[in-house]
Write an enzyme that holds these catalytic residues in place. Structure first.
Site, short mmCIF file in Angstrom:
data_model
loop_
_atom_site.label_atom_id
_atom_site.label_comp_id
_atom_site.label_asym_id
_atom_site.label_seq_id
_atom_site.Cartn_x
_atom_site.Cartn_y
_atom_site.Cartn_z
N SER A 137 -5.75 3.24 4.56
CA SER A 137 -5.32 2.35 3.48
C SER A 137 -6.51 1.57 2.92
CB SER A 137 -4.24 1.38 3.98
OG SER A 137 -3.39 0.99 2.93
N SER B 3 0.79 -1.23 0.00
CA SER B 3 0.00 0.00 0.00
C SER B 3 0.82 1.28 0.00
CB SER B 3 -0.94 0.01 1.21
OG SER B 3 -2.02 -0.88 1.01
N LYS C 198 -0.17 3.79 -2.57
CA LYS C 198 -1.22 4.81 -2.46
C LYS C 198 -0.66 6.22 -2.37
CE LYS C 198 -4.75 1.77 -0.44
NZ LYS C 198 -4.04 0.52 -0.21
#
Length: 580
Positions: free
Chosen positions: A424, A367, A370
């Site tokens: 997240s 993640s 992101k």
């Protein structure tokens, strides 16, 4: 008549004692703060004793002054003029506040009694484990283990007939070794009679509720109590890391209603600080009685060596000196036993690499993706208030990860951005890409342009969430991504707060940062993002302030959240020592 006069004199004496305590409490707090600062590196039990003594003095001073003033001259009240006329109102207001506080304490005691009645005996094998731990901790009283489903964590109750209440779910959701570590912590409270100490402490809070120093000392006392219990239980277990892993696992479980402060609980105190302390303990400061002889010995040794060296030692011949020594690159300044397989720490003010461990190997980044997703969305300057609807296309069919966002949920693009960065949230990130101009294909094209613009030659992104193991990069290039993200005010604002609220389906929803270091004591984090997949391990990218200097820290592929936390704590403490 005499009785009324005695009451008036008592009211006046107690009111005067309360007024005097306003400045006396400040003095006690200042002295306690100084002692706690001096004992910062000392064992927790010393700081606990300072807080306990300070709280005892807070209670003793007004009581002694009141008892000393009541039998004084008959014209005592007259001497307090013009305050004498206000004493009944002052004492009446204090009595009302104290009554409310004691009512709060009574509710806590009622909760404890009800919890004990509603709990069920634990299975015999778990009671046997608790008994064995009690023997190791030197607890001579019989301690019963009972189960209560709605608890947030284990708690210790009772003074003469103590028991430990345990959430039944822990027996199935945590490994046996970690549950035993939590039980050892509660038994440490039982050994120290902490339930009784908590009860007395709550009584002092009720009596002196109006003074902030009392609440500060009381909070510090509870925090140090948890540290003392941690020390005792870690010593009995012979493994402080097991207790740290247990506390971290407990913090990761779904939140349940918290217990009143009357009951010592494993979740008590600053949980993050406790985990850091167990994973990376500081060497305790040496007492001055030991330090003074050491300084004298060092000084004597210095004088002897200075006198014995009348001439400097001859320099080695130039021929035997390494020819390339002056041209050798400086070694990394930080050499720490970190767990993460790929690490880089960079001083952003100078660009100097302060620490590196296999930083250029291409690995999955989960993640951390992101951060790039957010930059691509913000670069497009789309309407942040435009409503997005979560569809089945946003559901993770690769990892089948959990989500708090149902299909059909509506939120603004801004809310989706905050959910993707703070929590997240994969469906929010997928929706941001799906609603990008040109759809997912347009987003992929913009993502590749961003990667090129940042000069990332070893970074590949195939989806906006990071769930795909094909999303890869290096620690060095993720540091570049983090530095670039820090130039976006939106990303810095969103990722540097512990929690926030966003509207989802027209109702406020609280978001909590997945990086538990954000907002923790001693941390000044400006950009942050965590990541995890089975292929990537535990990852962390953040920009922190070391004093006034920005530093980027990237950890890739740590073995677990607790290890990632320990790595970050080691790096921060080493940077702080270096700066000082």
């Amino acid at each position: 008549m005499n009785g009324a006069l005695a009451i008036d004199r008592f009211v006046g004496a107690w009111g005067w004692a309360l007024l005097n305590f306003l400045w006396q409490g400040v003095v006690i707090g200042a002295v306690a703060a100084l002692l706690l600062a001096l004992l910062r590196g000392a064992p927790a039990r010393w700081r606990y004793a300072v807080c306990a003594l300070g709280l005892a003095l807070c209670l003793a001073l007004p009581l002694v002054q009141c008892l000393d003033a009541v039998p004084s001259d008959a014209d005592f009240i007259g001497e307090l003029s013009p305050l004498a006329a206000q004493m009944p109102a002052l004492v009446g207001a204090w009595a009302l506040g104290a009554s409310l506080m004691f009512g709060r304490l009574a509710l806590g005691l009622a909760w404890v009694a009800r919890a004990r009645r509603r709990s069920q005996p634990a299975p015999a094998d778990w009671q046997a484990r608790l008994d064995a731990l009690a023997c190791r901790l030197g607890v001579t009283r019989t301690v019963r283990l009972r189960l209560l489903p709605e608890l947030a964590g284990p708690i210790a109750l009772g003074t003469f007939k103590p028991c430990v209440l345990l959430p039944a779910a822990l027996l199935t959701r945590l490994p046996v070794s970690l549950v035993e570590a939590l039980l050892a912590h509660e038994l440490a409270h039982v050994r120290r009679w902490d339930y009784l100490a908590n009860l007395l402490q709550s009584a002092v809070e009720a009596l002196l509720f109006f003074h902030p120093v009392v609440w500060w000392l009381s909070a510090r006392l509870r925090a140090e109590r948890e540290l003392v219990a941690d020390d005792l239980s870690a010593h009995a277990l012979g493994d402080s890391r097991r207790l740290a892993q247990a506390l971290h696992a407990l913090s990761e479980l779904d939140h349940a209603p918290m217990t009143p402060p009357l009951a010592p609980a494993a979740r008590g105190g600053d949980l993050l600080h406790r985990i850091e302390r167990l994973l990376a303990p500081r060497p305790q400061a040496t007492g001055w009685k030991l330090a003074l002889p050491a300084l004298l010995i060092a000084a004597t040794s210095f004088v002897v060596q200075a006198r014995s060296k009348e001439t400097p030692p001859p320099e080695p011949p130039a021929a035997v000196q390494p020819a390339a020594a002056a041209d050798a690159p400086p070694a990394p300044q930080l050499k720490l036993p970190v767990n993460a397989k790929h690490v880089v720490v960079i001083d952003d003010a100078t660009g100097k690499v302060l620490m590196a461990r296999d930083p250029d190997t291409v690995v999955p980044i989960a993640s951390l993706t992101k951060l790039l997703t957010a930059m691509v969305v913000l670069d497009a300057k789309l309407d942040p208030n435009e409503k997005l609807r979560i569809t089945s296309d946003d559901v993770d069919t690769l990892k089948h990860s959990r989500s708090r966002v149902r299909v059909g949920t509506q939120m603004s693009r801004q809310a989706a951005l905050e959910m993707a960065l703070m929590e997240s949230e994969n469906r929010a990130a997928a929706a941001l890409a799906r609603t990008f101009p040109g759809g997912e294909a347009g987003f992929a094209k913009a993502m590749q342009a961003k990667i090129t613009a940042l000069g990332l030659k070893h970074t590949a992104i195939s989806d906006p969430t990071g769930l795909s193991p094909a999303n890869t990069s290096t620690a060095t290039e993720i540091a570049k991504v983090t530095a670039a993200a820090a130039r976006y005010d939106q990303i810095e604002r969103i990722t540097s707060v512990k929690k926030a609220q966003v509207p989802v389906d027209g109702k406020p929803r609280e978001l909590r940062n997945t990086n538990r270091l954000v907002g923790a004591k001693g941390w000044d984090i400006r950009v942050s993002k965590t990541g995890y997949t089975e292929e990537a391990g535990r990852c962390l990218a953040m920009r922190i302030l070391n004093g006034k200097r920005p530093v980027t820290v990237v950890l890739l592929d740590a073995d677990g959240s607790a290890q990632r936390l320990r790595d970050a704590a080691l790096i921060r403490k080493s940077l702080a020592r270096q700066a000082s």
